[in-house]
Design an enzyme around this catalytic site. Sequence first.
Site, PDB file in Angstrom:
ATOM      1  N   LYS A  27      -3.208  -1.471  10.137  1.00  0.00           N
ATOM      2  CA  LYS A  27      -1.989  -2.255   9.905  1.00  0.00           C
ATOM      3  C   LYS A  27      -1.555  -3.005  11.176  1.00  0.00           C
ATOM      4  O   LYS A  27      -2.025  -2.697  12.284  1.00  0.00           O
ATOM      5  CB  LYS A  27      -0.891  -1.323   9.385  1.00  0.00           C
ATOM      6  CG  LYS A  27      -1.227  -0.731   8.000  1.00  0.00           C
ATOM      7  CD  LYS A  27      -0.060   0.070   7.435  1.00  0.00           C
ATOM      8  CE  LYS A  27      -0.404   0.644   6.065  1.00  0.00           C
ATOM      9  NZ  LYS A  27       0.756   1.342   5.452  1.00  0.00           N
ATOM     10  N   TYR A  67       0.755  -4.760  -2.413  1.00  0.00           N
ATOM     11  CA  TYR A  67       1.615  -3.587  -2.636  1.00  0.00           C
ATOM     12  C   TYR A  67       2.516  -3.764  -3.863  1.00  0.00           C
ATOM     13  O   TYR A  67       3.611  -3.190  -3.913  1.00  0.00           O
ATOM     14  CB  TYR A  67       2.464  -3.320  -1.390  1.00  0.00           C
ATOM     15  CG  TYR A  67       1.726  -2.581  -0.287  1.00  0.00           C
ATOM     16  CD1 TYR A  67       1.304  -1.263  -0.452  1.00  0.00           C
ATOM     17  CD2 TYR A  67       1.467  -3.189   0.942  1.00  0.00           C
ATOM     18  CE1 TYR A  67       0.645  -0.579   0.554  1.00  0.00           C
ATOM     19  CE2 TYR A  67       0.800  -2.509   1.960  1.00  0.00           C
ATOM     20  CZ  TYR A  67       0.400  -1.199   1.756  1.00  0.00           C
ATOM     21  OH  TYR A  67      -0.246  -0.513   2.759  1.00  0.00           O
ATOM     22  N   ASN A 130       2.865   2.736   9.857  1.00  0.00           N
ATOM     23  CA  ASN A 130       2.104   3.988   9.893  1.00  0.00           C
ATOM     24  C   ASN A 130       0.594   3.802  10.093  1.00  0.00           C
ATOM     25  O   ASN A 130      -0.214   4.607   9.649  1.00  0.00           O
ATOM     26  CB  ASN A 130       2.437   4.867   8.681  1.00  0.00           C
ATOM     27  CG  ASN A 130       2.103   4.194   7.365  1.00  0.00           C
ATOM     28  OD1 ASN A 130       1.552   3.108   7.347  1.00  0.00           O
ATOM     29  ND2 ASN A 130       2.423   4.853   6.271  1.00  0.00           N
ATOM     30  N   HIS A 133      -3.774   1.999   6.114  1.00  0.00           N
ATOM     31  CA  HIS A 133      -3.672   2.138   4.658  1.00  0.00           C
ATOM     32  C   HIS A 133      -4.907   2.880   4.170  1.00  0.00           C
ATOM     33  O   HIS A 133      -5.993   2.711   4.735  1.00  0.00           O
ATOM     34  CB  HIS A 133      -3.617   0.760   3.995  1.00  0.00           C
ATOM     35  CG  HIS A 133      -3.939   0.797   2.524  1.00  0.00           C
ATOM     36  ND1 HIS A 133      -3.027   1.177   1.583  1.00  0.00           N
ATOM     37  CD2 HIS A 133      -5.094   0.545   1.852  1.00  0.00           C
ATOM     38  CE1 HIS A 133      -3.595   1.148   0.381  1.00  0.00           C
ATOM     39  NE2 HIS A 133      -4.856   0.765   0.514  1.00  0.00           N
ATOM     40  N   GLU A 144      -8.818  -3.154  -4.436  1.00  0.00           N
ATOM     41  CA  GLU A 144      -8.411  -3.557  -3.084  1.00  0.00           C
ATOM     42  C   GLU A 144      -9.587  -4.126  -2.290  1.00  0.00           C
ATOM     43  O   GLU A 144      -9.431  -5.089  -1.535  1.00  0.00           O
ATOM     44  CB  GLU A 144      -7.789  -2.358  -2.367  1.00  0.00           C
ATOM     45  CG  GLU A 144      -6.450  -1.952  -2.981  1.00  0.00           C
ATOM     46  CD  GLU A 144      -5.923  -0.604  -2.521  1.00  0.00           C
ATOM     47  OE1 GLU A 144      -4.852  -0.210  -3.006  1.00  0.00           O
ATOM     48  OE2 GLU A 144      -6.574   0.057  -1.677  1.00  0.00           O
TER      49      GLU A 144
END
Length: 155
Positions: A27, A67, A130, A133, A144
């Site tokens: 990320k 998302y 965080n 993913h 994805e």
Amino acid sequence: MLNLATFVALTNFKFNMSGNRTFTMVKPDAVADRHIGGITQMIEAAGFRVVAAKLTKLSEERAGQFYEVHKERGFYGDLKAYMSSGAVVAMILEKENAVADFRKLIGATNPANAEEGTIRKKYAKSLEANAVHGSDSDENAEIESNFFFSKTEQF
Ligand code: ATP
Ligand code: MG
């Protein structure tokens, strides 16, 4: 005894069987903080093989599509802004039992709850930022993967 043709057919069946691939993204916070190498090292050391990889940036609209499952949640606007705030590294990973094993390797969504030895314990900054993913099912891993990579980019 198996003859060669049967052996090859079974091997290919196992290789292509769903369950051996997952999708991940490093990320924006982790890319900006120069953790691409550290995170990829943990992934490879855990036995995953990188079979597709790309440094790219999501528009807010594409981040929202990615998302979309969270669109009714209060954090959706912030999540779209965060996920489009900088470059990400998208990867497809291969390993037996890839989806479940990778979720174990990344640790809990909130790094405060992530176990020692997990990627989020080491690299995540907050519940939102965080670090990585990980797909939550074989079906989503495939969706994805195809969201980021053409078939010719998947090795
Ligand atoms: P990911 O899908 O990115 O692997 P996850 O499956 O562990 O994460 P999800 O519930 O799918 O967790 O949430 C997607 C992402 O949205 C989280 O990784 C985090 O960045 C963000 N997020 C989740 N819950 C919250 C929250 N309560 N507040 C802010 N951001 C959140
Ligand atoms: Mg998720």
